[in-house]
Design a protein around this motif. Structure first.
Motif, short mmCIF file in Angstrom:
data_model
loop_
_atom_site.label_atom_id
_atom_site.label_comp_id
_atom_site.label_asym_id
_atom_site.label_seq_id
_atom_site.Cartn_x
_atom_site.Cartn_y
_atom_site.Cartn_z
N LEU A 38 17.78 109.40 39.05
CA LEU A 38 18.02 110.77 38.58
C LEU A 38 17.18 111.80 39.34
O LEU A 38 17.34 113.00 39.15
CB LEU A 38 17.73 110.86 37.08
CG LEU A 38 18.62 109.99 36.18
CD1 LEU A 38 18.19 110.11 34.72
CD2 LEU A 38 20.09 110.35 36.35
N ARG A 39 16.25 111.30 40.15
CA ARG A 39 15.43 112.15 41.02
C ARG A 39 14.56 113.13 40.24
O ARG A 39 14.35 114.27 40.67
CB ARG A 39 16.31 112.88 42.03
CG ARG A 39 17.07 111.94 42.94
CD ARG A 39 17.89 112.67 43.96
NE ARG A 39 18.61 111.73 44.83
CZ ARG A 39 19.41 112.08 45.82
NH1 ARG A 39 19.58 113.37 46.11
NH2 ARG A 39 20.02 111.17 46.54
N GLU A 40 14.07 112.65 39.10
CA GLU A 40 13.11 113.42 38.32
C GLU A 40 12.48 112.48 37.29
O GLU A 40 13.06 111.43 36.97
CB GLU A 40 13.77 114.60 37.62
CG GLU A 40 14.82 114.22 36.61
CD GLU A 40 15.40 115.46 35.94
OE1 GLU A 40 15.06 116.59 36.32
OE2 GLU A 40 16.21 115.28 35.01
N PRO A 41 11.30 112.83 36.77
CA PRO A 41 10.66 111.96 35.78
C PRO A 41 11.54 111.76 34.55
O PRO A 41 12.21 112.69 34.09
CB PRO A 41 9.37 112.72 35.42
CG PRO A 41 9.11 113.60 36.60
CD PRO A 41 10.46 114.00 37.12
N VAL A 42 11.55 110.54 34.04
CA VAL A 42 12.37 110.20 32.87
C VAL A 42 11.50 109.46 31.87
O VAL A 42 10.75 108.54 32.23
CB VAL A 42 13.57 109.30 33.27
CG1 VAL A 42 14.37 108.91 32.03
CG2 VAL A 42 14.45 110.01 34.28
N SER A 43 11.60 109.85 30.60
CA SER A 43 10.89 109.16 29.53
C SER A 43 11.90 108.30 28.76
O SER A 43 12.95 108.78 28.35
CB SER A 43 10.25 110.19 28.57
OG SER A 43 9.63 109.53 27.48
N VAL A 44 11.56 107.03 28.59
CA VAL A 44 12.43 106.09 27.89
C VAL A 44 11.77 105.70 26.57
O VAL A 44 10.60 105.33 26.53
CB VAL A 44 12.69 104.82 28.74
CG1 VAL A 44 13.54 103.82 27.95
CG2 VAL A 44 13.38 105.20 30.05
N THR A 45 12.53 105.78 25.48
CA THR A 45 12.04 105.42 24.15
C THR A 45 12.76 104.17 23.67
O THR A 45 13.99 104.13 23.65
CB THR A 45 12.28 106.57 23.15
OG1 THR A 45 11.59 107.73 23.60
CG2 THR A 45 11.77 106.19 21.76
N GLY A 46 11.99 103.15 23.31
CA GLY A 46 12.58 101.88 22.91
C GLY A 46 12.74 101.72 21.41
O GLY A 46 12.15 102.47 20.62
N ALA A 47 13.52 100.72 21.00
CA ALA A 47 13.77 100.43 19.60
C ALA A 47 12.53 99.92 18.89
O ALA A 47 12.46 99.91 17.66
CB ALA A 47 14.90 99.42 19.46
N GLY A 48 11.54 99.49 19.62
CA GLY A 48 10.31 98.98 19.04
C GLY A 48 9.50 98.27 20.10
O GLY A 48 9.97 98.04 21.23
N ARG A 49 8.28 97.93 19.75
CA ARG A 49 7.41 97.22 20.69
C ARG A 49 7.71 95.73 20.66
O ARG A 49 8.00 95.17 19.60
CB ARG A 49 5.95 97.43 20.33
CG ARG A 49 5.49 98.87 20.36
CD ARG A 49 4.03 98.95 19.95
NE ARG A 49 3.54 100.32 19.90
CZ ARG A 49 2.30 100.66 19.59
NH1 ARG A 49 1.42 99.72 19.28
NH2 ARG A 49 1.94 101.92 19.57
N THR A 50 7.64 95.10 21.81
CA THR A 50 7.54 93.65 21.85
C THR A 50 6.20 93.34 22.53
O THR A 50 5.75 94.07 23.41
CB THR A 50 8.69 93.00 22.65
OG1 THR A 50 8.77 93.59 23.96
CG2 THR A 50 10.02 93.19 21.93
N ASP A 51 5.56 92.26 22.08
CA ASP A 51 4.23 91.93 22.57
C ASP A 51 4.28 91.29 23.96
O ASP A 51 5.35 90.93 24.46
CB ASP A 51 3.53 90.97 21.59
CG ASP A 51 3.25 91.62 20.25
OD1 ASP A 51 3.11 92.86 20.21
OD2 ASP A 51 3.17 90.90 19.24
N THR A 52 3.12 91.10 24.52
CA THR A 52 2.99 90.47 25.84
C THR A 52 3.72 89.13 25.88
O THR A 52 3.52 88.28 25.01
CB THR A 52 1.51 90.24 26.18
OG1 THR A 52 0.84 91.51 26.21
CG2 THR A 52 1.36 89.56 27.52
N GLY A 53 4.60 88.97 26.86
CA GLY A 53 5.29 87.70 27.05
C GLY A 53 6.51 87.48 26.18
O GLY A 53 7.23 86.50 26.36
N VAL A 54 6.77 88.38 25.23
CA VAL A 54 7.93 88.22 24.33
C VAL A 54 9.18 88.73 25.03
O VAL A 54 9.16 89.71 25.78
CB VAL A 54 7.69 88.97 23.00
CG1 VAL A 54 8.95 88.96 22.13
CG2 VAL A 54 6.52 88.34 22.25
#
Length: 269
Positions: A38-54
């Motif tokens: 998109l040639r500009e900064p983009v912020s992505v919001t997820g459905a929730g956190r997953t932990d390291t390695g999940v």
């Protein structure tokens, strides 16, 4: 213009979903790929956190584009071309301006896979655990979970949760045709490390360390010190995120461990 993005990822190489300083995350990797296109900064919001390695066999996130995407399908192709092999985007769908991948989600499902045999081809996706387990006892214990709403006994310390209240809708084990034990749990929300801690404690029920009654007491105690060590991260998958029909309806393909639990590992999906 807001878009929901359906995706899946193998979490071994990441510190989890959420962006962290000086550590690779799924969120940061997606933001960099979108910013490139998109040639500009983009912020992505997820459905929730997953932990390291999940892992996530199904995950939803949203992002905003200053102008409508001319061809969302083409954007999916381009994203997958530049993303690393362990992250795949399945679909991009325009949604309402107020739709929110995290706050609008009304139900989530996690699945955990235990393989009771050594298998070099699945060791990065299952917990290979060789002690015989009593599946009936584990199911009797799991069936108690919807009767509770406070899961402090399975909450990670210092995780800054505003509340440890979760509403578990269902929790059960099954044995697939390939011998893998599959645990599925659905709830409105989950705490950090909650599912892995529940699985570890249920495994201790299955091997006879705890009775079903003792498991009930552990949940009711609201005492983290009484639960077992968490199961390894590689066997855990976020497998579903559900939204009200007016917000978003799932359209992405099934994940590796989705669908008929008794059908075995489906490497063709």
């Amino acid at each position: 213009m807001r878009y929901f993005m359906e995706m899946r990822y193998h979490g071994a190489a990441y510190c989890g979903w959420q962006r962290q300083p000086d550590q690779p995350s799924v969120q940061q990797t997606l933001e960099q790929a979108l910013a490139t296109l998109l040639r500009e900064p983009v912020s992505v919001t997820g459905a929730g956190r997953t932990d390291t390695g999940v892992n996530a066999s199904y995950y939803v996130a949203h992002f905003d584009s200053p102008s409508p995407l001319a061809d969302p399908c083409r954007m999916v192709y381009k994203l997958n071309f530049i993303l690393p092999a362990d992250i795949a985007v399945m679909g991009i769908t325009p949604v309402g301006a107020e739709a929110h991948a995290r706050f609008d989600a009304c139900e989530r499902e996690y699945r955990y896979c235990i393989e009771p045999a050594k298998n070099p081809f699945t060791r990065a996706l299952t917990w290979q655990y060789f002690v015989p387990l009593d599946l009936e006892r584990m199911n009797l214990a799991a069936a108690l979970l919807p009767g509770f709403d406070d899961f402090t006994s399975f909450a990670k310390l210092n995780s800054n949760n505003k509340t440890n209240i979760c509403r578990v809708h269902s929790a059960a084990w099954c044995r697939r045709d390939d011998g893998v034990l599959l645990f599925s749990i659905r709830a409105d929300r989950f705490l950090r490390n909650m599912v892995r801690s529940i699985v570890g404690t249920l495994v201790d029920v299955g091997r006879g360390r705890y009775t079903v009654g003792q498991f009930r007491d552990i949940v009711a105690s609201r005492d983290l010190s009484r639960s077992s060590a968490g199961a390894p991260a590689q066997g855990l998958f976020l497998s579903d995120v559900v939204y009200p029909p007016g917000v978003f309806r799932r359209g992405g393909g099934s994940g590796l461990f989705d669908g008929n639990e008794k059908s075995g590992m489906r490497w063709d999906k």
